[in-house]
Design an enzyme around this catalytic site. Structure first.
Site, PDB file in Angstrom:
ATOM      1  CG  ASP A 193     -42.223 -42.018 -17.137  1.00  0.00           C
ATOM      2  OD1 ASP A 193     -43.599 -41.526 -17.001  1.00  0.00           O
ATOM      3  OD2 ASP A 193     -41.476 -41.542 -16.842  1.00  0.00           O
ATOM      4  CG  MET A 274     -41.737 -33.451 -11.127  1.00  0.00           C
ATOM      5  SD  MET A 274     -43.623 -33.478 -10.195  1.00  0.00           S
ATOM      6  CE  MET A 274     -44.125 -31.550 -10.661  1.00  0.00           C
ATOM      7  NE  ARG A 275     -40.827 -38.597 -19.839  1.00  0.00           N
ATOM      8  CZ  ARG A 275     -39.613 -39.380 -18.780  1.00  0.00           C
ATOM      9  NH1 ARG A 275     -39.842 -40.465 -18.312  1.00  0.00           N
ATOM     10  NH2 ARG A 275     -38.109 -38.481 -18.676  1.00  0.00           N
ATOM     11  CB  ALA A 276     -47.865 -38.186 -15.083  1.00  0.00           C
TER      12      ALA A 276
END
Length: 690
Positions: A193, A274-276
């Site tokens: 991720d 929320m990184r995506a």
């Protein structure tokens, strides 16, 4: 300086080239993870990218590449005054798999720090890579603590080095690129991720494209300078386009309609965190700038999703990265708002990537790169530490055999560990002396000091202060006083499975449960950073279905294809396992093995003449004599049980557990049972001797 293979001469691999170029335009995208089989020019493409990056202005003499326009106020070589500086080419720094923590983040002269209070800091690779590219080949083989340090620096933009109260902090902003061969093991999902984008690469199956790959590679090897000169115009054009896209990037607008599409897409694919969303937004913005637009379109969002989401969809190590494109199109259409009207493109038509006919997008006659294929370089063929994993051949059920059955649902298993204290590679299974863990004592350093034991160092120096003429408050420390901290943590082991696939195991329900148990143990091995191997036995012989490897998903694939039937050559299976472990001890002596035999304990045949039960007992005693930790997973079912697996465990010097006892929510104390099994075997041996 050697000539690098030109980026525009790489054949095909559009997704890889686009992902690299987007990160060159906007390093905030977060880097690229390149997954693919060996010999697919992964390293060639990455190394070629460095030649396209613009020159970097730096403060003269600064070891940390500070920007003269805005120098880092906390730079260890500072403070610097703003002003004109020098220019140097963008660097590409390679991090070797076997690098130490000090080599990555830098090191302090502990002796000077203690005696003089001087921060004598030697920069590491993170400082060298600042404002350039940090490339990690075989990133999946890098130790976990190094990956954590690497990704933390990439996310925060700086590196902290701390040693016993002495702290140094410096900027570390770089384009992170990792390459890996999935056959050699996967990265943990939480580490996957942290890479902004991921791409899959594979060699083209088109003969004409493969011919073009070979033709270009041979031409490059014959005369690298002439080959590079042939592509100089395309390289210059692509370099100019990167500069133009960087300049346009701050002007790109990300409208509410586009943000809604991004959020809806991430929610539809159930991506954690929320990184995506953030990576997709940055990638879509970079795509618009690359195309010469100041507005982001739905097609930009779609392309960003294909690059940013596949590796974030994995829920277990046995899941292949991927994305349902039909579902993606439906989601984008459902949440489609009014797209911004893109500005006219100053640099040509919208191509969305380097291979669609724009700058750097054609062939040798059309300005750059043909549409498919690859250009492998000799250095791109990795030489892994472990045996190569062969492609699984479909196993057909022959006479007396039954076709492969599907594995039952995996479950959380109890902890199987090797008794004693090892010194193997860092992991999460057995106790070991490691670089990281709780401090258990001190010793004199052999070579460079890496982990100072402060109390032991002070204790060693204290008796000599008067003789050394100490007059002030400072402690007079000599090299001989320094003490290295010894630490205890966990290591990864080699878990070798010997799986009985004979007719006595062939009942579909039983074999499904057995496969589910082995799959569960494989999942546990993945989480504990082990190498795994698979030996199967049935009919008249045994075979190595999978040589020891870090790829547990490869082991799962072999297990899924395993048919059953025939007699039970138990002794052949144990002897084959003994041969595998003997070779692995020579190859990697510090990695301790754990043998897991999955069987009902019956022995009914094999190539060797003699009583099958006696032969199996003799083979088991070979493992016991070498101190191999072992566990027998007893697969016997039914109201009447013969207890053969328990007897086999005694001969192995290990312990036997049933499939039900293997579950983590069953009875407690399996680790204790493994160790008790060894003690029981020793007692039994003593009784026999008496």
């Amino acid at each position: 300086m050697s000539t690098r293979y030109p980026f525009t001469a790489v054949v095909g691999m559009d997704d890889l080239r686009l992902a690299l170029l987007l990160n060159a335009v906007s390093p905030a995208v977060g880097g690229v993870l390149v997954r693919g089989e060996k010999g697919t020019a992964k390293s060639t493409a990455v190394r070629a990218l460095a030649e396209l990056l613009p020159a970097v202005p730096v403060v003269a003499g600064c070891r940390f590449s500070c920007d003269p326009a805005s120098p880092d106020p906390g730079c260890p070589d500072g403070p610097h005054e703003a002003g004109p500086g020098a220019e140097r080419p963008a660097r590409m720094v390679e991090l070797p798999v076997g690098a130490s923590e000090d080599r990555l983040v830098g090191s302090l002269d502990i002796e000077k720090a203690l005696a003089e209070g001087v921060k004598a800091f030697e920069p590491g690779l993170l400082a060298d890579a600042h404002r350039g590219i940090l490339y990690v080949d075989e990133v999946n083989l890098l130790h976990d603590h190094l990956i954590d340090l690497l990704l933390d620096a990439a996310a925060m933009g700086f590196s902290n080095v701390e040693r016993e109260g002495v702290s140094v902090r410096h900027a570390a902003r770089f384009l992170l690129v990792g390459t890996m061969n999935p056959e050699e093991g996967e990265l943990r999902p939480q580490l996957l991720d942290r890479f902004g984008l991921t791409v899959e690469v594979a060699a083209s199956r088109d003969p004409e494209q493969r011919v073009e790959v070979v033709r270009r590679r041979l031409a490059f090897e014959d005369d690298p300078a002439a080959f590079a000169a042939r592509w100089a115009d395309e390289e210059a054009e692509l370099r100019g386009r990167i500069v133009a896209a960087r300049a346009l990037l701050p002007q790109v607008a990300l409208g509410d309609a586009v943000l809604l599409q991004i959020a809806a897409t991430c929610a539809a694919f159930e991506v954690d965190g929320m990184r995506a969303d953030i990576v997709m937004a940055r990638t879509a913005t970079a795509l618009a700038a690359w195309a010469g637009r100041t507005g982001v379109t739905s097609e930009d969002v779609r392309q960003a999703a294909l690059l940013a989401l596949p590796h974030r969809r994995r829920r277990s190590p046995f899941d292949a990265p991927g994305l349902d494109e039909d579902k993606l199109d439906e989601t984008l259409e459902q949440f489609k708002g009014e797209d911004p009207d893109p500005d006219p493109e100053p640099d040509g038509p919208d191509d969305g990537g380097p291979g669609d006919g724009g700058p750097g997008g054609g062939g040798p006659d059309g300005g750059g790169i043909p549409p498919q294929g690859d250009g492998p370089a000799p250095e791109d063929v990795p030489a892994p530490e472990e045996a190569p994993v062969p492609e699984p051949a479909p196993q057909r059920a022959g006479a007396g055999e039954r076709a492969a059955v599907k594995a039952a649902e995996p479950f959380r298993t109890k902890v199987l560990s090797v008794p004693g204290l090892g010194e193997g590679a860092a992991g999460r299974r057995s106790r070991a002396r490691t670089e990281h863990g709780r401090t258990t004592g001190s010793t004199r350093p052999r070579g460079a000091l890496t982990k100072l034991h402060l109390a032991a160092t002070v204790q060693a120096a204290a008796p000599h202060q008067k003789a050394r003429g100490r007059t002030g408050r400072g402690l007079v420390v000599r090299r001989d006083d320094l003490r290295q901290a010894t630490r205890e943590g966990r290591e990864g082991n080699l878990v070798l499975f010997a799986v009985d696939a004979s007719g006595s195991m062939a009942a579909r329900q039983r074999m499904s449960a057995v496969k589910g148990a082995v799959l569960s143990l494989l999942l546990d091995a993945y989480q504990r950073r082990d190498k795994v191997g698979l030996v199967t036995f049935r009919g008249r012989d045994a075979e190595v279905a999978l040589p020891p490897t870090s790829s547990v998903d490869a082991a799962a694939a072999r297990l899924e294809q395993l048919p059953t039937g025939g007699r039970t050559p138990l002794s052949a299976g144990l002897l084959k396992a003994h041969d595998v472990l003997r070779v692995e001890r020579l190859r990697d002596p510090s990695r301790r093995p754990l043998l897991v035999v999955v069987t009902d304990g019956r022995a009914t045949g094999g190539r060797a003449a003699g009583d099958p039960v006696a032969l199996a007992a003799r083979a088991a005693r070979l493992h016991a004599a070498e101190g191999t930790a072992s566990v027998v997973v007893d697969c016997e079912t039914g109201p009447v049980r013969l207890g053969l697996a328990g007897r086999l465990a005694l001969e192995l010097g290990g312990t036997a557990v049933t499939l039900d006892e293997l579950r983590a929510d069953a009875i407690a104390g399996l680790v204790r049972d493994v160790q008790t099994g060894h003690a029981g075997h020793a007692a039994q041996t003593n009784r026999r001797a008496a």
